[in-house]
Design a protein around this motif. Structure first.
Motif, PDB file in Angstrom:
ATOM      1  N   CYS A  65       6.924   5.934  -0.956  1.00 31.36           N
ATOM      2  CA  CYS A  65       5.672   5.505  -1.569  1.00 31.36           C
ATOM      3  C   CYS A  65       5.478   6.040  -2.984  1.00 31.36           C
ATOM      4  O   CYS A  65       4.898   5.387  -3.815  1.00 31.36           O
ATOM      5  N   ARG A  66       5.923   7.227  -3.244  1.00 29.40           N
ATOM      6  CA  ARG A  66       5.686   7.832  -4.555  1.00 29.40           C
ATOM      7  C   ARG A  66       6.773   7.508  -5.580  1.00 29.40           C
ATOM      8  O   ARG A  66       6.595   7.777  -6.755  1.00 29.40           O
ATOM      9  N   ASP A  93      -7.067  -2.698  -1.153  1.00 24.39           N
ATOM     10  CA  ASP A  93      -6.276  -1.729  -1.920  1.00 24.39           C
ATOM     11  C   ASP A  93      -5.440  -2.418  -2.996  1.00 24.39           C
ATOM     12  O   ASP A  93      -5.090  -1.800  -4.006  1.00 24.39           O
ATOM     13  N   GLU A 152       4.781   5.658   4.260  1.00 19.91           N
ATOM     14  CA  GLU A 152       3.368   5.708   3.883  1.00 19.91           C
ATOM     15  C   GLU A 152       3.094   7.068   3.285  1.00 19.91           C
ATOM     16  O   GLU A 152       3.693   8.059   3.675  1.00 19.91           O
ATOM     17  N   ASP A 153       2.132   7.136   2.326  1.00 15.29           N
ATOM     18  CA  ASP A 153       1.846   8.426   1.710  1.00 15.29           C
ATOM     19  C   ASP A 153       0.504   9.029   2.123  1.00 15.29           C
ATOM     20  O   ASP A 153       0.200  10.150   1.772  1.00 15.29           O
ATOM     21  N   GLU A 169      -2.422   8.404   1.032  1.00 17.57           N
ATOM     22  CA  GLU A 169      -3.455   8.366  -0.011  1.00 17.57           C
ATOM     23  C   GLU A 169      -4.443   7.234   0.248  1.00 17.57           C
ATOM     24  O   GLU A 169      -5.633   7.404   0.138  1.00 17.57           O
ATOM     25  N   ASP A 170      -3.925   6.077   0.517  1.00 17.42           N
ATOM     26  CA  ASP A 170      -4.727   4.921   0.905  1.00 17.42           C
ATOM     27  C   ASP A 170      -3.887   4.173   1.935  1.00 17.42           C
ATOM     28  O   ASP A 170      -3.128   4.805   2.653  1.00 17.42           O
ATOM     29  N   LYS A 199      -1.435   2.234   1.337  1.00 14.44           N
ATOM     30  CA  LYS A 199      -0.185   1.808   0.685  1.00 14.44           C
ATOM     31  C   LYS A 199       1.019   2.086   1.575  1.00 14.44           C
ATOM     32  O   LYS A 199       1.122   3.120   2.214  1.00 14.44           O
ATOM     33  N   LYS A 206     -11.426   5.204   5.851  1.00 17.85           N
ATOM     34  CA  LYS A 206     -11.897   5.494   4.498  1.00 17.85           C
ATOM     35  C   LYS A 206     -12.146   4.186   3.741  1.00 17.85           C
ATOM     36  O   LYS A 206     -11.345   3.267   3.801  1.00 17.85           O
ATOM     37  N   SER A 266     -12.214   2.125  -2.885  1.00 18.63           N
ATOM     38  CA  SER A 266     -13.056   2.537  -4.018  1.00 18.63           C
ATOM     39  C   SER A 266     -13.880   1.390  -4.598  1.00 18.63           C
ATOM     40  O   SER A 266     -14.851   1.625  -5.313  1.00 18.63           O
TER      41      SER A 266
END
Length: 180
Positions: free
Chosen positions: A31-32, A44, A68-69, A71-72, A74, A106, A109
């Motif tokens: 993911c990163r 997202d 998957e990371d 964070e969201d 993703k 969650k 945003s």
């Protein structure tokens, strides 16, 4: 795994030219760092491709190695097949379905709590009595929660037309003009 992906209008993403038909493949998925990125939550996609007028969105099938990371929503994958191109209205409706299915996850945003004003052609508001306003041509997505919990009770999608739905007027989930 079914997910959502944004692209530049020419189906490029981070220098890779995706093909609309067939399976797109790459070697690694992190993911990163690498892989083909997509998201479980359709909304997202708007974080990575916010200018929807210069972007395209697809429902995709993500497979191969998955990462998957946290964070969201993703996801990075090594294989991706583009299933169906969807417009902003459909992307927002798929986002509403995602929030209905996972009401306690969650919030993206782009989702405002209780009231919001459109920006970039759309507004997403969730709450016990959601209200939104916008400009002509803007889409308002309103999600009303049940009184005692965060389950979605009702969903409204309104396009500001300047007549039935005037510009800069507060509108509730049923499409009624209301006061803030």
């Amino acid at each position: 795994m079914i997910a959502y992906k944004g692209f530049q209008k020419d189906l490029k993403c981070r220098g890779f030219q995706f093909q609309e038909y067939g399976i797109n493949e790459t070697e690694k998925a992190n993911c990163r760092q690498n892989g083909f990125h997509c998201a479980e939550n359709p909304l997202d996609c708007l974080c990575y491709y916010p200018n929807w007028k210069n972007s395209v969105y697809y429902i995709v099938d993500a497979s191969g190695d998955l990462d998957e990371d946290g964070e969201d929503s993703k996801i990075s994958c090594t294989k991706m097949r583009l299933l169906k191109k969807i417009e902003l209205r459909s992307l927002l409706l798929h986002g509403a379905a995602y929030m209905s299915k996972y009401p306690n996850r969650k919030w993206n945003s782009h989702v405002a709590k209780e009231n919001g004003t459109s920006c970039n052609g759309f507004c997403i508001v969730r709450g016990k009595d959601p209200k939104a306003k916008g400009q002509k041509g803007d889409l308002l997505l309103l999600l009303k929660e049940q009184p005692g919990n965060s389950q979605i009770l009702e969903i409204g999608v309104i396009c500001i037309d300047g007549q039935k739905y005037p510009e800069e007027a507060w509108i509730d989930v049923t499409g009624k003009l209301v006061e803030l």
